[in-house]
Design a protein around this motif. Sequence first.
Motif, PDB file in Angstrom:
ATOM      1  N   GLY A 121      -5.461 -65.378 -20.372  1.00  0.00           N
ATOM      2  CA  GLY A 121      -6.781 -64.965 -20.819  1.00  0.00           C
ATOM      3  C   GLY A 121      -7.763 -66.118 -20.887  1.00  0.00           C
ATOM      4  N   HIS A 125      -9.669 -67.120 -23.269  1.00  0.00           N
ATOM      5  CA  HIS A 125      -9.648 -67.912 -24.499  1.00  0.00           C
ATOM      6  C   HIS A 125      -8.667 -69.069 -24.402  1.00  0.00           C
ATOM      7  CE1 HIS A 125     -12.266 -65.322 -26.959  1.00  0.00           C
ATOM      8  NE2 HIS A 125     -11.743 -64.315 -26.275  1.00  0.00           N
ATOM      9  N   ASP A 154      -4.612 -54.076 -27.198  1.00  0.00           N
ATOM     10  CA  ASP A 154      -4.629 -55.448 -27.690  1.00  0.00           C
ATOM     11  C   ASP A 154      -5.192 -56.419 -26.654  1.00  0.00           C
ATOM     12  OD1 ASP A 154      -3.552 -54.559 -30.018  1.00  0.00           O
ATOM     13  OD2 ASP A 154      -1.467 -55.057 -29.485  1.00  0.00           O
ATOM     14  N   GLU A 155      -5.129 -56.061 -25.402  1.00  0.00           N
ATOM     15  CA  GLU A 155      -5.576 -56.969 -24.354  1.00  0.00           C
ATOM     16  C   GLU A 155      -7.099 -57.039 -24.313  1.00  0.00           C
ATOM     17  OE1 GLU A 155      -4.934 -55.968 -20.127  1.00  0.00           O
ATOM     18  OE2 GLU A 155      -3.678 -57.761 -20.138  1.00  0.00           O
ATOM     19  N   ASP A 156      -7.620 -58.227 -24.147  1.00  0.00           N
ATOM     20  CA  ASP A 156      -9.062 -58.435 -24.107  1.00  0.00           C
ATOM     21  C   ASP A 156      -9.666 -57.676 -22.920  1.00  0.00           C
ATOM     22  OD1 ASP A 156     -11.594 -60.003 -23.218  1.00  0.00           O
ATOM     23  OD2 ASP A 156     -11.204 -60.674 -25.258  1.00  0.00           O
ATOM     24  N   GLU A 157     -10.778 -56.998 -23.161  1.00  0.00           N
ATOM     25  CA  GLU A 157     -11.404 -56.195 -22.103  1.00  0.00           C
ATOM     26  C   GLU A 157     -11.885 -57.072 -20.951  1.00  0.00           C
ATOM     27  OE1 GLU A 157     -14.478 -53.847 -23.767  1.00  0.00           O
ATOM     28  OE2 GLU A 157     -13.138 -52.615 -24.997  1.00  0.00           O
ATOM     29  N   ASP A 158     -12.454 -58.245 -21.284  1.00  0.00           N
ATOM     30  CA  ASP A 158     -12.932 -59.144 -20.229  1.00  0.00           C
ATOM     31  C   ASP A 158     -11.785 -59.643 -19.361  1.00  0.00           C
ATOM     32  OD1 ASP A 158     -15.522 -58.864 -21.082  1.00  0.00           O
ATOM     33  OD2 ASP A 158     -15.457 -60.605 -22.401  1.00  0.00           O
ATOM     34  N   ASP A 159     -10.651 -59.950 -19.990  1.00  0.00           N
ATOM     35  CA  ASP A 159      -9.495 -60.418 -19.227  1.00  0.00           C
ATOM     36  C   ASP A 159      -8.971 -59.317 -18.313  1.00  0.00           C
ATOM     37  OD1 ASP A 159      -9.670 -62.858 -20.500  1.00  0.00           O
ATOM     38  OD2 ASP A 159      -8.246 -62.323 -22.075  1.00  0.00           O
TER      39      ASP A 159
END
Length: 442
Positions: free
Chosen positions: A264, A266, A342-347
């Motif tokens: 990701g 981050h 849980d997974e980031d939308e952007d990722d």
Amino acid sequence: MYLSTALSLTQNCCPPLSWWYRPKMAASLLQRCLGAVKVIHKCGTYRFIDRRCLLSAAYTDTKLWEEREKDNQNLALMSALMDRIYDRNFPVSSLTISRFVDNISSREEVDQAEYYLYKFRHSPNCWYLRDWTVHSWVRQCLRYGARDKALHTLKNKVQYGMFPDDFTFNLLIDSFIKDEDFKGACSVVEEVMLQESFDLPSTQILSMYALSRYLATKPELSVSEQRALGAALLICGLKQDNSTGLSAQLLGCALLGKVEMAAGIHAVFRGMPLMWTPGYLGRALAIMERVAATPGDRKLSKDAVDYLGGLLHDLSSALDSKSSSVEDELGGEEEGKKEEEDEDEDDQAEREKLPLYASRFKELSGQLLSGGKVDPSPLQVLVSSLVQQGLASAEGPDMEQYLRKVREWEAERQQLIRREKEMRKRAEEEREARQAAKAAAQ
């Protein structure tokens, strides 16, 4: 051309011979030098070039530094003095810690100095560690075979206050390169990147040399190592407006893109001087597009382009495999939904662009090949060529700047010494006045 090069190599690389021995050795010596030049010309190898991919003796010479006015001290007495000061919860002055470092004379005393540097960093005077003390510390570590200590304090800069200047960084990187410890050199380059100190062309060249040589060994890299090397390649490459710099940027974006896809965005920018906007693989493709569309002789190295292509292929294959077996791996539909939430939308959005990235790569690589914009030489060779062309000319301004800096440091040190003497004189006068008042009262 070969003859003049060989004669130059004879003068620069070979020790002086006695006058009666030179006639016997001249022919064979010239033949060896010519042979080395022919190897470079015919085979395109860079092993011979590597011998000259270092800072000059004049650059690393300690004469200027050692010509400063000496302030000889007994380190045993200084240690006892600083211990008493710390025991009474008083701060040690920056001049005292500077004297201690300057008077190191053995490997064991390097360890003692490390302890007091740590103590000073955690004292009220921690902000006043002088730049020349940091420089002197690195020089003393190199002098007494304690390079590991210099690297340790540099990696733990918050605990020791080690923020070297560009010239000091260069000396440390060069020391690792000379011993062919390219992993250690890259560790220093990582600190240069974190400190954003790629201002000097010499630092840029040495850093890319260390990075390219280390990557040429094809090491097994962890995610954190990929991130550090990718960031160093990208930031350093941005300083070089040529094929070498562009190839470094491409490879750096590819490594960062790999980390982004695995962990990701981050995980990419946290603690790094990097953009927090997703899309490092897209930025790699943008570099390819810019090179393909720009007229001129700027090219991208074939190994950097191939690495990005292989990475996109592997990531696309992994994505297809994951999509087909996600329910089996997660153990059920409900667990799979929780994982997606849980997974980031952007990722997730960035991973979904992989097929587009792969298609765009094929298109751009074709344009680069048809336009003659792919250099068959690996990045390591491009960097070695840059060293030969630019390192010697970059040393001159560095040495002039270093001379000015040493003079400024010495003037500041002398000012601190005068101030210390004045404060001691004033303290002595106040003590005598108190004693006289006490005697008069009695």
